[in-house]
Enzyme design. Sequence first.
Site: not given
Length: 509
Positions: A171, A205, A239, A258, A263
């Site tokens: 990505k 994950k 984050e 982003d 995600h």
Amino acid sequence: MTNTANPLRDPRDKRLPRVAGPCVLVLFGVTGDLSRKKLLPAIYDLSNRGLLPPGFSLIGFARRDWESEDFKQIAYESVKAHARTPFREDVWEHLSEGMHFVPGEFSDPGAFEALAMAVKELDAVRGTGGNYAFYLSIPPRFFPQVVEQLQRCGLAERQDERQWRRVVIEKPFGSDLKTAKELNATVHRVFPEESIFRIDHYLGKETVQNILALRFANTMYEPIWNRSYVDHVQITMAEDIGIGGRAGYYDGIGAARDVIQNHLLQLLALIAMEEPTSFSAEAVRAEKAKILSSVRVPGDLAASVARGQYAAGWQGGVSVRGYLDEEGIPADSRTETYAAIKLEIDNRRWAGVPFYLRAGKRLSRRVTEVAMVFQQAPHLPFSQTDTEELGQNALVMRVQPDEGITVRFGSKVPGTSMEIRDVNMDFAYGESFTESSPEAYERLLLDVLIGDPPLFPRQEEVELSWRILDPITEFWAGQEGVDQYKSGGYGPDSADELMARDGRVWRRL
């Protein structure tokens, strides 16, 4: 090795290890951070676990004036510093025997001729069988050039039906729907769709895959996994760091493009999709596409989205600068470092249930989670005083850093009165399994080499995600200012106001 990642596989197969066959992996952009910190250590970890074939070979391609021994030394240092599994010299020596380096520019036909010669030599010497995977760990603007060079020098075309060619794309998959379609057309001119692996490392994950296990391997959740019991869903990626040295990439992209477009919308799809008929790539992707095509952006965007930029503040006891003061960021930048959006799903299961997605940098702590918040009981036979500290039940799936699942429910406080308040029941991966979870790139790289695509979004999903996000980014493009929020805090006030309009609040970070 126990295969817990595929909950819908035949349980009789669960102890059969998945081992790659003979192949060459060509890694473009091998000098970048992703290669050094993630990809090279993941390749070593796969080898250390016995999941790569004896003749596996790795070629690094970059414009550095290196010899193969220089590449091996850089790879050695990267593996020693970042590998998940213990370092073993015998494993490294065996792996490094198949490592080579080809220097060159992406625009240089001669460099790709040298690459083709190196690959064919490995076929002869190490028995790699003409099976090649090309990992494009490079900026998207170079994708067309590289895939066309691969076609020109004959590396993209199979010589017989037993061989395979695969290309791996990182990505971002475009910057909007238009550029995503252009990128897709470019790659499709050389590789068929089944040979294109679009990597979203979040899907690799263990805790993301466990969402499928939680939903479809248990009977207790399915009856309440719908609009009759769920009040709303919050999907968070917070984050505690800034943009670091990524100004050249990040400015003009922002938090929504982003991480929300890929995600978080992928997490939404896994949470909301219907049960697939199997864990095959076609079945899983079909259900995700159905959900993404049902997602609706509210008509009143001013009341349904929020964005902000981090300002100077304190984080971890250290003074940090704001986004506009970061090196390489224009003083008039309107790129968001925080984005929150409200989405709805137009189908029978989720009608009327809002999904709130948020992502931001320089927040109070690092956490990625999906929280399913349930409706309050329709009637409480207790006094208001007894339940004033009682909130809503919630099922929280933590993706990082403390991977696990938390169930929040009301319980009586010990004592003579009927006082009820929230308590948590926790499941933690690190405490329940003796084997540590593999890194996402380990699983995804192995899937590429095996040719197992369920965890890779296909182009239809990418385009559906851009159809969701494009109206929001176009709305922001017409707005003048960007809200500021203090570093180390919880985001802009406008995000809290978005929730307050619906009578809800964000989960505390």
